[in-house]
Design an enzyme around this catalytic site. Structure first.
Site, PDB file in Angstrom:
ATOM      1  N   HIS A   1      13.296  75.156  70.868  1.00  0.00           N
ATOM      2  CA  HIS A   1      13.074  74.248  71.991  1.00  0.00           C
ATOM      3  C   HIS A   1      13.480  72.810  71.673  1.00  0.00           C
ATOM      4  O   HIS A   1      13.056  71.879  72.354  1.00  0.00           O
ATOM      5  CB  HIS A   1      11.609  74.300  72.415  1.00  0.00           C
ATOM      6  CG  HIS A   1      11.217  75.639  72.955  1.00  0.00           C
ATOM      7  ND1 HIS A   1       9.905  76.085  72.984  1.00  0.00           N
ATOM      8  CD2 HIS A   1      11.961  76.641  73.492  1.00  0.00           C
ATOM      9  CE1 HIS A   1       9.860  77.305  73.502  1.00  0.00           C
ATOM     10  NE2 HIS A   1      11.092  77.656  73.808  1.00  0.00           N
TER      11      HIS A   1
ATOM     12  N   CYS B   1      21.541  61.701  75.358  1.00  0.00           N
ATOM     13  CA  CYS B   1      21.972  61.199  76.659  1.00  0.00           C
ATOM     14  C   CYS B   1      22.279  62.368  77.582  1.00  0.00           C
ATOM     15  O   CYS B   1      22.994  63.303  77.195  1.00  0.00           O
ATOM     16  CB  CYS B   1      23.201  60.308  76.502  1.00  0.00           C
ATOM     17  SG  CYS B   1      23.828  59.658  78.070  1.00  0.00           S
TER      18      CYS B   1
ATOM     19  N   SER C   1       0.931  82.254  71.271  1.00  0.00           N
ATOM     20  CA  SER C   1       0.577  83.274  72.259  1.00  0.00           C
ATOM     21  C   SER C   1       1.824  83.861  72.905  1.00  0.00           C
ATOM     22  O   SER C   1       1.722  84.788  73.711  1.00  0.00           O
ATOM     23  CB  SER C   1      -0.319  82.667  73.344  1.00  0.00           C
ATOM     24  OG  SER C   1       0.384  81.651  74.041  1.00  0.00           O
TER      25      SER C   1
ATOM     26  N   GLY D   1      -6.745  84.084  69.263  1.00  0.00           N
ATOM     27  CA  GLY D   1      -6.672  84.314  70.702  1.00  0.00           C
ATOM     28  C   GLY D   1      -5.613  85.338  71.035  1.00  0.00           C
ATOM     29  O   GLY D   1      -4.854  85.809  70.175  1.00  0.00           O
TER      30      GLY D   1
END
Length: 402
Positions: free
Chosen positions: A155, A163, A305, A331
């Site tokens: 990511h 720019c 997750s 979790g």
């Protein structure tokens, strides 16, 4: 008509996991299961190496906020939502708000350090058990903690701005200095907050009590703050050499007397070098991530997750290839039952592992145990295999950062 906002996936609590194997509820049991997972030969003709996929939970021990953990932003700040890519591109006011909040959070993020979980991944690589890392995190902790292990930042990364017109990157520290120059009142407020330690506590509830809401990725929210007064610079390259528009004309790139980007401009907007919510991952990055999965025989998922499809599809690709999957996350995990379907109920880790433990505690303990035992010959790639993999994948991943 204003474009409707995209739905943020999986903000509610996911179902509790089924621990696999059942003996892995204690720390010694968890270590034993992961040892077997890492040492076991890969199925069929798959490569011997293990690829690691990580998420925001791995950086919680470094003092950073995550999204869906026990104290994650979606748990403690129900009104929070990240900025959307189309908002950032089209709204000068949205960019003011984004950069003001990022300005307040950058120093804390920059000063944060990799934690024992990151260094344990490094050590697993040195033991010949991990060959590559794919991370959803944008904090750059992985390349800092283990520069010798190829790392793909799925990511993007916050250490640079890019720019939106010419794609030129600029180091974030230099951009931060420009924000401070253009916004002296905000800079004075930040310096006071840093001097008093108001941004240092890792407790999200204490931060809120001090008037801050600290969200993931260096975003500090100040309720009632006058974001409309904030200014940000234009891309220096576009300012000196305005880019061409689709019709062949030169785009207008204008600044005020201090050098702040002017809303009369049609180009030269700088954004963080991250994939924003609603923005597509570059095709080259997608391909590199798939090649990282295809170049390994096992997948170790840490502290995520996998609520974002970009991560989940990589785990699904691994499963579809017949790769054993191990998941360590506090979790639930999106659709995790699919990754463990068909396992022998009596298997003790070789076919798959699901643990619910802190990576900060578990991974260093695993490394300590592994160092006390000889590594199985059939689990470790030969020196020639390792050198070839590192040389090839390091080149591929390096290209993703250019």
């Amino acid at each position: 008509m204003k474009k409707p906002l995209m739905r943020i996936p999986y903000t509610d609590i996911l179902p509790a996991p089924n621990i696999i194997p059942h003996t892995a509820r204690s720390l010694p049991g968890a270590i034993a299961a992961l040892q077997e997972f890492l040492h076991a030969p890969s199925p069929r003709d798959l490569p011997r190496s293990t690829v690691v996929l990580t998420g925001a939970g791995l950086s919680v021990a470094s003092g950073l906020a995550d999204y869906r953990g026990p104290n994650g932003t979606y748990r403690v700040n129900k009104t929070y939502r990240p900025i959307y890519y189309h908002e950032f591109l089209t709204s000068h006011e949205a960019r003011k708000r984004y950069w003001a909040r990022s300005f307040l959070g950058w120093t804390t993020l920059r000063n944060a350090q990799p934690n024992p979980g990151h260094y344990a991944v490094r050590d697993l690589g040195r033991l010949g058990l991990v060959s590559a890392v794919v991370t959803q995190n944008v904090d750059s902790f992985h390349p800092r903690a283990h520069p010798d292990i190829p790392t793909l930042e799925l990511h993007g990364y916050l250490r640079s701005t890019v720019c939106t017109s010419c794609r030129t990157e600029m180091p974030r520290d230099g951009f931060q200095a420009e924000l401070a120059r253009l916004n002296p009142v905000w800079d004075a407020f930040l310096q006071e907050a840093l001097a008093t330690g108001a941004l240092e506590t890792e407790d999200p509830h204490e931060r809120r009590a001090r008037g801050f809401r600290v969200n993931p990725d260096g975003d500090v929210e100040l309720p009632q703050a006058p974001y409309t007064t904030f200014r940000y610079p234009a891309c220096p390259k576009c300012l000196s050499d305005p880019p061409l528009l689709a019709d062949g004309s030169r785009a207008a790139v204008e600044v005020d007397n201090d050098g702040a980007w002017s809303p009369t401009s049609k180009a030269g907007i700088l954004k963080p070098a991250v994939v924003m919510f609603g923005e597509s991952i570059a095709d080259g990055v997608k391909k590199a991530a798939e090649e990282a999965i295809d170049g390994a025989g096992k997948l170790l998922v840490l502290a995520t997750s996998m609520a974002t499809y970009s991560a989940w599809r990589l785990a699904k690709r691994a499963k579809d290839r017949g790769m054993p999957v191990a998941i360590v996350n506090i979790g639930g995990v999106r659709g995790e039952e699919a990754f463990f379907a068909g396992l022998d109920p009596d298997q003790t880790g070789a076919q798959g592992v699901r643990l619910e433990m802190s990576t900060e505690t578990l991974l260093p303990a695993l490394v300590r145990e592994l160092r006390q035992q000889p590594i199985l010959q059939n689990a470790e790639p030969s020196s020639a295999e390792a050198a070839s993999f590192l040389e090839n994948d390091a080149a591929v991943f390096k290209n993703m950062l250019q």
